[in-house]
Design a protein around this motif. Structure first.
Motif, short mmCIF file in Angstrom:
data_model
loop_
_atom_site.label_atom_id
_atom_site.label_comp_id
_atom_site.label_asym_id
_atom_site.label_seq_id
_atom_site.Cartn_x
_atom_site.Cartn_y
_atom_site.Cartn_z
N ALA A 52 0.83 -1.20 0.00
CA ALA A 52 0.00 0.00 0.00
C ALA A 52 0.87 1.25 0.00
N GLU A 53 2.01 1.18 0.68
CA GLU A 53 2.90 2.33 0.74
C GLU A 53 3.46 2.67 -0.64
N GLU A 54 3.78 1.64 -1.43
CA GLU A 54 4.25 1.89 -2.79
C GLU A 54 3.13 2.48 -3.64
N VAL A 55 1.92 1.95 -3.50
CA VAL A 55 0.78 2.51 -4.23
C VAL A 55 0.58 3.97 -3.85
N SER A 56 0.70 4.27 -2.57
CA SER A 56 0.55 5.65 -2.10
C SER A 56 1.58 6.57 -2.76
N SER A 57 2.81 6.12 -2.83
CA SER A 57 3.87 6.94 -3.44
C SER A 57 3.60 7.17 -4.92
N ILE A 58 3.14 6.11 -5.60
CA ILE A 58 2.85 6.21 -7.03
C ILE A 58 1.72 7.21 -7.28
N VAL A 59 0.64 7.08 -6.50
CA VAL A 59 -0.52 7.95 -6.70
C VAL A 59 -0.20 9.39 -6.31
N LYS A 60 0.56 9.58 -5.25
CA LYS A 60 0.94 10.94 -4.84
C LYS A 60 1.74 11.63 -5.94
N PHE A 61 2.71 10.92 -6.53
CA PHE A 61 3.49 11.49 -7.63
C PHE A 61 2.57 11.81 -8.80
N ALA A 62 1.68 10.89 -9.12
CA ALA A 62 0.77 11.10 -10.24
C ALA A 62 -0.11 12.32 -10.02
N ASN A 63 -0.59 12.51 -8.80
CA ASN A 63 -1.45 13.65 -8.51
C ASN A 63 -0.69 14.97 -8.64
N GLU A 64 0.53 14.97 -8.16
CA GLU A 64 1.34 16.19 -8.24
C GLU A 64 1.62 16.59 -9.68
N HIS A 65 1.70 15.60 -10.57
CA HIS A 65 2.05 15.87 -11.97
C HIS A 65 0.88 15.69 -12.92
N ARG A 66 -0.35 15.54 -12.36
CA ARG A 66 -1.58 15.43 -13.17
C ARG A 66 -1.51 14.26 -14.16
N ILE A 67 -1.07 13.11 -13.66
CA ILE A 67 -0.93 11.92 -14.51
C ILE A 67 -2.04 10.93 -14.18
N PRO A 68 -2.79 10.44 -15.16
CA PRO A 68 -3.86 9.49 -14.90
C PRO A 68 -3.35 8.19 -14.28
N VAL A 69 -4.16 7.61 -13.40
CA VAL A 69 -3.86 6.36 -12.72
C VAL A 69 -5.03 5.40 -12.95
N VAL A 70 -4.73 4.20 -13.45
CA VAL A 70 -5.78 3.22 -13.73
C VAL A 70 -5.41 1.88 -13.09
N PRO A 71 -6.20 1.38 -12.12
CA PRO A 71 -5.92 0.07 -11.52
C PRO A 71 -6.19 -1.05 -12.53
N PHE A 72 -5.45 -2.15 -12.41
CA PHE A 72 -5.59 -3.30 -13.31
C PHE A 72 -5.49 -4.58 -12.51
N GLY A 73 -6.52 -5.46 -12.63
CA GLY A 73 -6.50 -6.75 -11.94
C GLY A 73 -6.05 -7.85 -12.88
N VAL A 74 -7.02 -8.51 -13.54
CA VAL A 74 -6.68 -9.50 -14.56
C VAL A 74 -7.28 -9.13 -15.92
N GLY A 75 -7.92 -7.97 -16.00
CA GLY A 75 -8.45 -7.51 -17.27
C GLY A 75 -9.71 -8.22 -17.72
N SER A 76 -10.51 -8.74 -16.78
CA SER A 76 -11.71 -9.49 -17.15
C SER A 76 -12.96 -8.62 -17.18
N SER A 77 -12.82 -7.32 -16.96
CA SER A 77 -13.99 -6.44 -16.95
C SER A 77 -14.60 -6.32 -18.35
#
Length: 458
Positions: A52-77
């Motif tokens: 979760a801490e790595e996810v937090s760091s990734i999302v925080k960086f993305a928010n600061e730089h206005r970069i889209p974030v999309v979660p991916f499981g197994v792609g069965s949606s």
């Protein structure tokens, strides 16, 4: 400040490591699509966090730089949920796939979002427990919560939302919150767990789920009932539901779908509307319920009724139902599949299924209708040539008319697949009073619109 493509990859490697962030073209393509008919879009980078801490760091960086974030499981949606419409970062949860804790006395389990339904049930088996939500695909639990999935067992155990007791969520600013607890109920505050379940990655990223689990039934009996018409099949199902028995699954499959099942699964079922059934309970109770079910179904016109207790025969029966989409895909190679998803009041189901069947026939596309008869949710499988504008328009027209019919009967444009890309235009019609409030909530949680942008609301 907007990060360049190269900067983004470098930063993601810093936040994970050299091997868990990549812009490899093959991996980007794998994360550009799901199982829907919607067109693929490549992300800029794919990351594989471990915590979760790595996810937090990734999302925080993305928010600061206005970069889209999309979660991916197994792609069965099935509605384009994990397609990165605006590029950016695709977060793959395959490394966060641990069953964290089983609490058998509380009938709870804690899992990371990358755990699949099958994996969880294998881990629960030794405790005499199981997780009942069964969408057909071996989806991840994170993805199932994100779309508020349901499936064949919802008539007895319910859909995904009531199974989720607590969520650990990374918000758009990188903060980590918990939405619930371990207690069976609470009257304190707003129900944020229910808000996040079904939010499709647009409000936050799930990093842990606490789920309700159940005791494995002492006995299960599967069955198949054949009817001369859809009306008689649905009427038979309604009779079963009103009898208060131990019915756990009741699925309707129409004639063309049974034909595809027979070709794909090497079965020889009568090509007529069919109910696939399953009862859960103790041996004595189920014996009485099955006997009563035979009377009810026969009274409603069942022409053939077969029950199975052998585990191999039960698996074969449900394999035919679960593999129906693949039966159509293999039977119409080269065509794209559109899988519609609406839900209507149970009293309107017969008319809705007949209307969908008439639409498919009038447009001349190969396809079938199947449904979770117990809760009014049904799907139409439409096989069309994506390179043909005429056939693409036919498929879209059928889908649109089915949705409009469902909404006219006070149903919903989606029973379990979610909104994603394909159902956004129907929200104004279904939720005219509350859509502005939904947009306000989205703005508060995600003011920079980085969380799975282009889905659900905008």
């Amino acid at each position: 400040m907007q990060a360049t493509h190269e900067d983004l990859l470098i930063e993601m490697k810093k936040l994970t490591d050299e091997k868990r962030a990549t812009s490899n073209e093959t991996i980007l393509r794998q994360h550009s699509k799901d199982e829907s008919h919607h067109s693929p879009v490549l992300p800029e980078v794919v990351v594989f966090p471990n915590s979760a801490e790595e996810v937090s760091s990734i999302v925080k960086f993305a928010n600061e730089h206005r970069i889209p974030v999309v979660p991916f499981g197994v792609g069965s949606s099935l509605e384009g949920h994990c397609i990165p419409l605006q590029g950016g970062i695709s977060i793959n949860f395959q490394n966060m796939n641990q069953v964290v804790e089983v609490r058998p006395e509380d009938f709870l389990v804690k899992v990371q979002p990358g755990v699949t339904r099958t994996q969880l049930n294998q881990a629960l088996k030794k405790y005499g427990l199981f997780f009942p939500v069964d969408p057909g695909a071996d989806a991840t639990l994170g993805g199932m919560a994100a779309t508020n999935a349901s499936g064949t067992t919802s008539v007895r155990y319910g859909i995904m939302r009531p199974q989720v007791r607590d969520l650990e969520v990374v918000l758009a600013d990188g903060s980590i919150i918990h939405t619930g607890g371990l207690a069976a109920k609470s009257s304190s505050g707003y129900h944020l767990t229910g808000l996040f379940v079904g939010s499709e990655g647009t409000l936050g990223v799930f990093t842990e789920l606490t789920l309700k689990v159940y005791g494995i039934p002492e006995t299960t009996v599967a069955g198949r009932a054949v009817f001369p018409s859809v009306k008689e099949a649905v009427d038979g199902a309604v009779s079963l539901l009103s009898s208060g028995n131990s019915l756990a699954r009741v699925e309707l499959v129409d004639e063309p779908s049974i034909r595809q099942v027979n070709m794909h699964s090497d079965t020889s079922y009568p090509e007529k509307p069919t109910l696939f059934l399953e009862f859960h309970g103790n041996e004595g109770g189920i014996a009485q319920d099955v006997a009563f079910a035979e009377e009810l179904l026969s009274a409603n016109g069942s022409e053939e009724l077969i029950f199975e207790t052998d585990s191999i025969k039960k698996a074969k029966l449900w394999e035919a139902r679960h593999h129906l989409a693949y039966a159509f895909k293999h039977g119409f190679s080269g065509r794209e599949m559109m899988l519609t998803d609406v839900v209507v009041p149970l009293s309107e189901l017969t008319g809705a299924v007949i209307y969908a069947r008439e639409l498919i026939e009038s447009e001349g596309l190969p396809g079938g209708v199947l449904g979770h008869v117990g809760d009014g949710n049904f799907h139409s499988i439409l096989m069309f040539d994506k390179n043909s504008e005429e056939e693409t328009n036919k498929a879209n027209r059928i889908n649109e008319r089915i949705v409009e019919y469902a909404l006219s009967k006070k149903g919903s444009c989606s029973g379990e697949h979610g909104i994603g890309i394909g159902k956004m235009k129907y929200l104004q019609q279904e939720h005219s009073d509350t859509l502005p409030l939904m947009k306000m909530i989205k703005q508060q949680f995600d003011p920079n619109n980085i969380m799975n942008p282009g889905k659900v609301l905008f």
